[in-house]
Design an enzyme around this catalytic site. Structure first.
Site, PDB file in Angstrom:
ATOM      1  N   SER A 189       1.812   1.277   2.201  1.00 56.21           N
ATOM      2  CA  SER A 189       1.753   0.361   2.083  1.00 56.21           C
ATOM      3  C   SER A 189       0.243   0.667   2.682  1.00 56.21           C
ATOM      4  O   SER A 189       0.140   1.189   3.638  1.00 56.21           O
ATOM      5  CB  SER A 189       3.003  -0.059   3.693  1.00 56.21           C
ATOM      6  OG  SER A 189       2.155  -1.083   4.645  1.00 56.21           O
ATOM      7  N   GLU A 210       7.703  -5.218  -5.256  1.00 49.15           N
ATOM      8  CA  GLU A 210       9.419  -5.689  -4.542  1.00 49.15           C
ATOM      9  C   GLU A 210       9.315  -5.188  -2.998  1.00 49.15           C
ATOM     10  O   GLU A 210      10.129  -5.264  -2.436  1.00 49.15           O
ATOM     11  CB  GLU A 210      10.455  -4.543  -5.391  1.00 49.15           C
ATOM     12  CG  GLU A 210      10.829  -5.873  -6.652  1.00 49.15           C
ATOM     13  CD  GLU A 210      12.008  -5.087  -7.361  1.00 49.15           C
ATOM     14  OE1 GLU A 210      12.570  -4.038  -7.009  1.00 49.15           O
ATOM     15  OE2 GLU A 210      12.176  -5.287  -8.396  1.00 49.15           O
ATOM     16  N   ARG A 231      -0.057  -0.628   6.111  1.00 46.78           N
ATOM     17  CA  ARG A 231      -0.381  -0.251   7.124  1.00 46.78           C
ATOM     18  C   ARG A 231      -0.540   1.266   7.288  1.00 46.78           C
ATOM     19  O   ARG A 231      -0.402   1.681   8.731  1.00 46.78           O
ATOM     20  CB  ARG A 231       0.411  -1.080   8.247  1.00 46.78           C
ATOM     21  CG  ARG A 231       0.160  -2.815   8.338  1.00 46.78           C
ATOM     22  CD  ARG A 231       1.432  -3.707   8.142  1.00 46.78           C
ATOM     23  NE  ARG A 231       0.389  -4.588   9.065  1.00 46.78           N
ATOM     24  CZ  ARG A 231       0.937  -5.975   8.771  1.00 46.78           C
ATOM     25  NH1 ARG A 231       1.539  -5.880   7.212  1.00 46.78           N
ATOM     26  NH2 ARG A 231       0.229  -7.262   9.226  1.00 46.78           N
ATOM     27  N   HIS A 252      -0.456  -1.127  -4.811  1.00 46.72           N
ATOM     28  CA  HIS A 252      -1.577  -2.156  -5.724  1.00 46.72           C
ATOM     29  C   HIS A 252      -1.686  -1.900  -6.540  1.00 46.72           C
ATOM     30  O   HIS A 252      -1.514  -2.591  -7.701  1.00 46.72           O
ATOM     31  CB  HIS A 252      -2.667  -2.501  -4.543  1.00 46.72           C
ATOM     32  CG  HIS A 252      -2.964  -3.188  -3.568  1.00 46.72           C
ATOM     33  ND1 HIS A 252      -2.880  -2.192  -1.882  1.00 46.72           N
ATOM     34  CD2 HIS A 252      -1.792  -4.570  -2.914  1.00 46.72           C
ATOM     35  CE1 HIS A 252      -2.384  -2.503  -0.993  1.00 46.72           C
ATOM     36  NE2 HIS A 252      -1.791  -4.052  -1.793  1.00 46.72           N
ATOM     37  N   ALA A 291      -7.574  -3.403   1.207  1.00 47.03           N
ATOM     38  CA  ALA A 291      -7.028  -1.349   2.365  1.00 47.03           C
ATOM     39  C   ALA A 291      -6.357  -1.165   0.590  1.00 47.03           C
ATOM     40  O   ALA A 291      -5.131  -0.788   0.797  1.00 47.03           O
ATOM     41  CB  ALA A 291      -6.501  -1.470   2.700  1.00 47.03           C
ATOM     42  N   GLN A 309       9.178 -11.869   0.025  1.00 45.83           N
ATOM     43  CA  GLN A 309       8.390 -12.923   0.156  1.00 45.83           C
ATOM     44  C   GLN A 309       8.738 -12.545  -1.229  1.00 45.83           C
ATOM     45  O   GLN A 309       8.457 -14.128  -1.914  1.00 45.83           O
ATOM     46  CB  GLN A 309       7.218 -11.957   1.035  1.00 45.83           C
ATOM     47  CG  GLN A 309       5.985 -12.155  -0.610  1.00 45.83           C
ATOM     48  CD  GLN A 309       4.712 -11.489   0.269  1.00 45.83           C
ATOM     49  OE1 GLN A 309       4.161 -11.580   0.905  1.00 45.83           O
ATOM     50  NE2 GLN A 309       3.947 -11.122  -1.084  1.00 45.83           N
TER      51      GLN A 309
HETATM   52  P1  AMP Z   1      -0.453  -6.575   0.204  1.00 39.78           P
HETATM   53  O1  AMP Z   1      -1.789  -6.101   0.565  1.00 39.78           O
HETATM   54  O2  AMP Z   1       0.231  -5.547   1.166  1.00 39.78           O
HETATM   55  O3  AMP Z   1       0.015  -8.089   0.798  1.00 39.78           O
HETATM   56  O4  AMP Z   1       0.243  -6.506  -1.020  1.00 39.78           O
HETATM   57  C1  AMP Z   1      -0.295  -6.688  -2.008  1.00 39.78           C
HETATM   58  C2  AMP Z   1       1.425  -7.330  -3.120  1.00 39.78           C
HETATM   59  O5  AMP Z   1       0.995  -5.955  -4.028  1.00 39.78           O
HETATM   60  C3  AMP Z   1       2.607  -7.601  -2.671  1.00 39.78           C
HETATM   61  O6  AMP Z   1       2.604  -8.079  -3.815  1.00 39.78           O
HETATM   62  C4  AMP Z   1       2.733  -6.146  -2.554  1.00 39.78           C
HETATM   63  O7  AMP Z   1       4.425  -6.639  -2.541  1.00 39.78           O
HETATM   64  C5  AMP Z   1       2.915  -5.069  -3.098  1.00 39.78           C
HETATM   65  N1  AMP Z   1       2.534  -3.926  -2.801  1.00 39.78           N
HETATM   66  C6  AMP Z   1       2.600  -3.604  -1.931  1.00 39.78           C
HETATM   67  N2  AMP Z   1       3.246  -2.087  -1.735  1.00 39.78           N
HETATM   68  C7  AMP Z   1       3.808  -2.030  -2.445  1.00 39.78           C
HETATM   69  C8  AMP Z   1       4.683  -0.775  -2.800  1.00 39.78           C
HETATM   70  N3  AMP Z   1       4.156   0.557  -2.066  1.00 39.78           N
HETATM   71  N4  AMP Z   1       5.034  -0.651  -4.159  1.00 39.78           N
HETATM   72  C9  AMP Z   1       4.975  -1.769  -4.807  1.00 39.78           C
HETATM   73  N5  AMP Z   1       4.438  -3.018  -4.697  1.00 39.78           N
HETATM   74  C10 AMP Z   1       3.391  -2.839  -3.062  1.00 39.78           C
END
Ligand code: AMP
Length: 285
Positions: A188, A151, A190, A39, A34, A156
């Site tokens: 996000s 960050e 979400r 990302h 997503a 995490q």
């Molecule tokens: P996720 O798909 O939510 O597991 O996120 C994958 C990676 O993208 C993780 O390292 C997250 O911290 C990073 N990430 C998600 N949203 C953001 C954002 N708004 N800014 C920077 N990195 C993000």
């Protein structure tokens, strides 16, 4: 539709074959799909630093609690692969849950230690064991020189740094700053769940951490008071159900907050049925 120049692989054999053809340094960006501009920013950071880039897409069942959103978590594989192709990713690795965990939940896992039980870990028991187990496996499978994490998930990122240091993973971890909407909301996957009223209410997270930063010179007590007051003010005026989970001020390693110097302000809240997090760096005193 196939995308030119990108390999979409689903198991270790295919990944190994693609990996041997990749010139180094190799970067990896691990995601749950997503994909959004947060990302994409990680992928660009990887592209800028590395000659080859692997993106992984895996909605990791091990990091979701029984009452959490694993089933309804947004899945958008086709547009995700297209975004990766646009960003110049060389390989997208999309393992299955059975491929990752042939023994199911009973497999050996990574113990996150005490930091895994506070903040997010206190609200989401077992979450970081699930995260670190998947990250460790994906690091072994993709064998990157550099791995990029946001960050946005600050705890995490901190735990992943500890994982590679404590267990001697030969990889450099790079943290990438949070990407936000113009009004401050942290991007996000979400956010897709939010109704219009919830989207408005979700601003309480970023507004609170900004209110805290604005009082950084005054000291830790004032930062927490200002952030909490801003959250309460927005909670009162909002149409959606908004409930704070935690608001915490720590040092950059997520230990006790100092009275002056570098610190981190972290917040988690439920907006309707959606749990969101945010955080910000600040200098106290
Ligand atoms: P996720 O798909 O939510 O597991 O996120 C994958 C990676 O993208 C993780 O390292 C997250 O911290 C990073 N990430 C998600 N949203 C953001 C954002 N708004 N800014 C920077 N990195 C993000």
């Amino acid at each position: 539709m196939p995308h030119l120049g990108i390999a979409h692989v689903c198991d270790k054999l295919e990944l190994d074959a693609a990996r041997t053809r990749m010139p180094g340094p190799v970067g990896v960006v691990m995601t749950m799909g997503a994909l959004h501009q947060g990302h994409a920013t990680l992928l660009r950071a990887a592209k800028a630093r590395c000659d080859s880039v692997i993106a992984t897409i895996f909605v990791n069942p091990l990091q979701f609690g029984p009452s959490e959103d694993f089933r309804r978590y947004p899945r958008a594989l086709e547009t995700d692969v297209a975004l990766c192709a646009d960003e110049g990713v060389d390989v997208v690795f999309v393992p299955s849950a059975a491929g990752m965990y042939p023994q199911g939940d009973a497999s050996v896992g990574v113990d996150p230690g005490p930091l895994g039980n506070v903040l997010e870990g206190a609200s989401r028991p077992g979450h970081f064991r699930g995260v670190l187990t998947a990250v460790a496996k994906l690091l072994h499978l993709t064998r990157p020189d550099v791995a990029f994490f946001g960050e946005k998930d600050y705890q995490q990122l901190t735990l992943i740094r500890q994982l590679v240091a404590d267990l001697n993973f030969d990889v450099e971890i790079v943290g990438v700053p949070i990407v936000r909407e113009p009004d401050g909301l942290a991007l996000s996957s979400r956010n897709r769940y939010l109704s219009a009223a919830e989207r408005a209410a979700a601003l309480a997270l970023s507004s609170s951490v900004y209110a805290g930063v604005a009082r950084a010179v005054a000291g830790p007590g004032e930062v927490l008071t200002a952030a909490a007051a801003e959250f309460d003010r927005l909670q009162e005026g909002c149409e959606a159900v908004l409930h704070r989970d935690y608001l915490a001020l720590t040092d950059p390693a997520l230990g006790t907050a100092p009275s002056s110097g570098a610190a981190r302000l972290l917040i988690a809240a439920h907006v309707g049925n959606t749990r969101l997090i945010d955080n910000i760096a600040l200098t106290l005193g």
